[in-house]
Design an enzyme around this catalytic site. Structure first.
Site, PDB file in Angstrom:
ATOM      1  N   ARG A 232       0.735  -1.142  -0.061  1.00 21.10           N
ATOM      2  CA  ARG A 232       0.024  -0.114   0.029  1.00 21.10           C
ATOM      3  C   ARG A 232       0.905   1.158  -0.058  1.00 21.10           C
ATOM      4  NH1 ARG A 232      -3.059  -2.657  -1.864  1.00 21.10           N
ATOM      5  NH2 ARG A 232      -5.353  -3.291  -1.279  1.00 21.10           N
ATOM      6  N   GLU A 261      -1.366   7.835  -5.734  1.00 23.91           N
ATOM      7  CA  GLU A 261      -1.597   7.376  -7.044  1.00 23.91           C
ATOM      8  C   GLU A 261      -2.918   7.278  -7.442  1.00 23.91           C
ATOM      9  OE1 GLU A 261      -2.361   2.577  -5.470  1.00 23.91           O
ATOM     10  OE2 GLU A 261      -0.195   3.230  -6.257  1.00 23.91           O
ATOM     11  N   HIS A 293       0.540  -0.328 -10.343  1.00 25.72           N
ATOM     12  CA  HIS A 293      -0.300  -0.940  -9.449  1.00 25.72           C
ATOM     13  C   HIS A 293      -0.630  -2.237  -9.920  1.00 25.72           C
ATOM     14  CE1 HIS A 293      -2.384  -0.690  -5.006  1.00 25.72           C
ATOM     15  NE2 HIS A 293      -2.514  -2.010  -5.536  1.00 25.72           N
TER      16      HIS A 293
END
Length: 328
Positions: A232, A261, A293
């Site tokens: 994370r 992000e 991601h």
């Protein structure tokens, strides 16, 4: 039963339709990120399934609850984007996703190797026919100490993967995992920081560990340390990372996720002007690898995420035990 599916991707559609037929339910599907402005899309639905880009806060939960929504699933393992306590106070039951840890664990090892072997700079040079070696000398994992922060399912699989490289392995976590104790030395956090050549994070985001990597913790690390984050983004203070890269205290960063992000990842922004200065400033360094991601993104994981997202709602609504239900 009718379920509203937000943030649907093309690669999910076949499995969404398979679940719809299997369970005898109706799915309303949209690519949109959930927001107060599009909350009305869930009218007539008992359940809602989301991904991780929206902030599921009190106003949005109120709007959904007023529309009759009583079940919510996130097709992600992380759930920090949902106000779970408030959802519970409204009587909205919530579940998350589960998938095998192998994809993220494999991606983590790849990130470590790319940082150790200066992948980004080598790739850039090759694209302009520069095949020189200056500045590209790497290090071998067998000579290094790697610290793994968090030894749950993913962290433990990372440790198993890394054990084959012959490196020294340290672990820090709130709980010891008996299945890996023969592979790793459990230490306290400060010890891991000071002894590790590479540090990789594998923790859920909680209030207690937000910015666990910050100016103070970076100061305790070895000079030239490599930091990896496939967990994370908010676990790392992005301003502290910028300072660490500029001062060369941090030797390299491998980041599949980073603070700030939201609104950037999983979208094509080639013709956009984006205002996240720290994110793009970090992105341009030769020793910083930032991916979109995607560590989770395998065929097996996507199938499992959709299954959990739809079946979890069905199970909660029909009084069937849901293994991924989140209790608060």
């Amino acid at each position: 039963m009718k379920i509203m599916v937000y943030e649907s991707r093309a690669d999910e559609l076949s499995e969404l339709r398979a679940q719809e037929a299997k369970l005898g339910i109706e799915l309303k599907i949209t690519e949109h990120v959930p927001s107060l402005e599009n909350a009305g899309l869930a009218a007539g639905c008992e359940g809602i399934s989301i991904m991780g880009q929206g902030q599921i806060n009190k106003p949005l939960l109120d709007a959904w609850h007023n529309l009759g929504v009583r079940y919510l699933s996130t097709r992600t393992i992380g759930c920090n984007h949902i106000d779970l306590e408030y959802a519970g106070s409204l009587g909205i039951r919530v579940c998350n996703a589960a998938y095998a840890p192998n994809g993220v664990a494999d991606f983590t090892v790849m990130m470590i190797l790319m940082c150790l072997r200066h992948y980004k700079q080598a790739l850039w040079r090759g694209q302009v026919n520069d095949f020189s070696l200056n500045g590209l000398q790497g290090r071998e994992m067998k000579d290094l100490t790697i610290g793994v922060v968090g030894s749950g399912k993913i962290g433990s699989q990372v440790i198993r993967n890394l054990s084959g490289f012959g490196c020294r392995l340290l672990a820090y976590g709130l709980y010891r995992n008996p299945s890996i104790e023969t592979l790793v030395e459990y230490v306290d956090f400060d010890d891991l920081l000071s002894r590790s050549d590479v540090i990789t994070l594998h923790m859920p985001l909680l209030d207690s560990n937000r910015h666990i990597i910050n100016r103070q913790t970076i100061a305790k690390m070895r000079s030239g340390v490599i930091l990896i984050n496939c967990s994370r983004g908010e676990l790392m203070d992005i301003e502290a990372l910028v300072e660490g890269i500029e001062s060369q205290k941090i030797g390299a960063l491998g980041m599949d996720t980073s603070e700030g992000e939201e609104g950037i990842i999983h979208e094509d922004h080639r013709t956009d002007i984006l205002s996240n200065r720290n994110w793009f400033y970090l992105h341009q360094f030769r020793n910083v690898i930032m991916t979109q991601h995607m560590a989770f993104y395998t065929d097996a994981a996507v199938k499992s995420m959709v299954e959990c997202g739809i079946q979890g709602i069905w199970q909660m609504a029909h009084g069937v035990s849901c293994e991924t239900e989140l209790k608060r």
